[in-house]
Design an enzyme around this catalytic site. Structure first.
Site, PDB file in Angstrom:
ATOM      1  CE  LYS A  51      -3.838  -2.333   2.287  1.00 33.52           C
ATOM      2  NZ  LYS A  51      -4.863  -2.258   3.354  1.00 33.52           N
ATOM      3  NE  ARG A 251      -8.821  -0.789   9.377  1.00 37.40           N
ATOM      4  CZ  ARG A 251      -8.128  -0.091  10.265  1.00 37.40           C
ATOM      5  NH1 ARG A 251      -8.588   0.042  11.501  1.00 37.40           N
ATOM      6  NH2 ARG A 251      -6.973   0.469   9.930  1.00 37.40           N
TER       7      ARG A 251
END
Length: 265
Positions: A51, A251
């Site tokens: 990322k 999450r």
């Protein structure tokens, strides 16, 4: 947070627009790098690692950026109106016919190109890396299997294990493996988890739309991700959601109670 395929595509588009060109303007709107002037440098290329993005310049210099939750790179023609406000701009790289604008970028850093490993050397194998091979797959599998009691969903998100999986692919890989996100890694085949992760990322690497079901029909892109309360496409059971992870790492985890037996939140 963007998935690895989103960052990969952004890097590819930046590379196409900038590589081999000389910057007529290169500025960073970041307290630490506000005085840096990249104008006049040649852009050698743009590379994604998981990322992370590295834009490489002549003189052995690299710009490292990370999207985090809300960052993005946009490409414009000179004179085009930007789609996000100017106060969000953190970087501007301009060649004669294209303008690359980085909005809300995080972890902005200029560093020698030969020191890039300082920022990404801890990462697991990059699922979309050009060097992916049987050895990389074996290493990712080894890292995933190294903690057999760890929750599968948490392990998949750990970029030190394999680089590129975000919350979307975590949910979809768990579904396709037929295991709840809270299932211990020992409850699945870690090699299959790695192969599925790479397969899904590769399937969406060259376009902005992300489908894990093979369908691009509205509302049918994903098996369980962000489908809370909707019927599972396989069995009709309503998809559920629960928190997974601790603190800032928490999450939402989506799963079908019927198709994905095992521990739950």
């Amino acid at each position: 947070m963007p998935e690895g395929d989103t960052v990969f595509l952004a890097g590819h588009r930046l590379d196409e627009a900038l590589a081999g060109r000389t910057l007529v303007r290169g500025e960073l709107r970041h307290p630490r790098w506000a005085t840096a002037d990249l104008g006049g440098r040649d852009v050698l290329g743009v590379r994604s690692v998981g990322k992370h993005l590295f834009t490489r310049f002549s003189g052995g210099l690299s710009l490292h950026t990370h999207f985090r939750m809300d960052g993005a790179w946009h490409l414009y023609r000179p004179g085009d109106r930007w789609k996000r406000p100017g106060h969000q701009v953190r970087a501007r790289l301009e060649v004669p016919d294209r303008v690359a604008v980085g909005f809300s970028l995080h972890d902005v850093e200029l560093l020698p190109t030969d020191q890039e490993a300082r920022l990404v050397g801890h990462l697991g194998p990059d699922l979309l890396g050009e060097d992916w091979d049987a050895g990389q797959e074996a290493e990712a599998t080894r890292r995933l299997a190294a903690d057999p009691d760890r929750e599968l969903g948490v392990a998949l998100l750990d970029q030190r294990v394999l680089a590129g999986v975000g919350n979307l692919y975590k949910a979809e890989v768990c579904f396709l493996l037929g295991a709840s996100p809270w299932t211990p890694v020992s409850g699945v085949d870690p090699a299959e988890a790695v192969r599925l992760s790479r397969k899904l990322l590769l399937a969406n690497a060259w376009h902005p739309e992300q489908s894990t079901t093979g369908s691009m029909a509205r509302g049918r892109h994903h098996w369980v991700f962000e489908r809370t309360g909707k019927p599972c496409f396989r069995c009709g059971t309503r998809v559920r959601v629960g928190g997974q992870g601790a603190g800032v790492q928490e999450r939402p985890a989506y799963w079908c109670p019927h198709c994905q037996p095992g521990p739950i939140a």
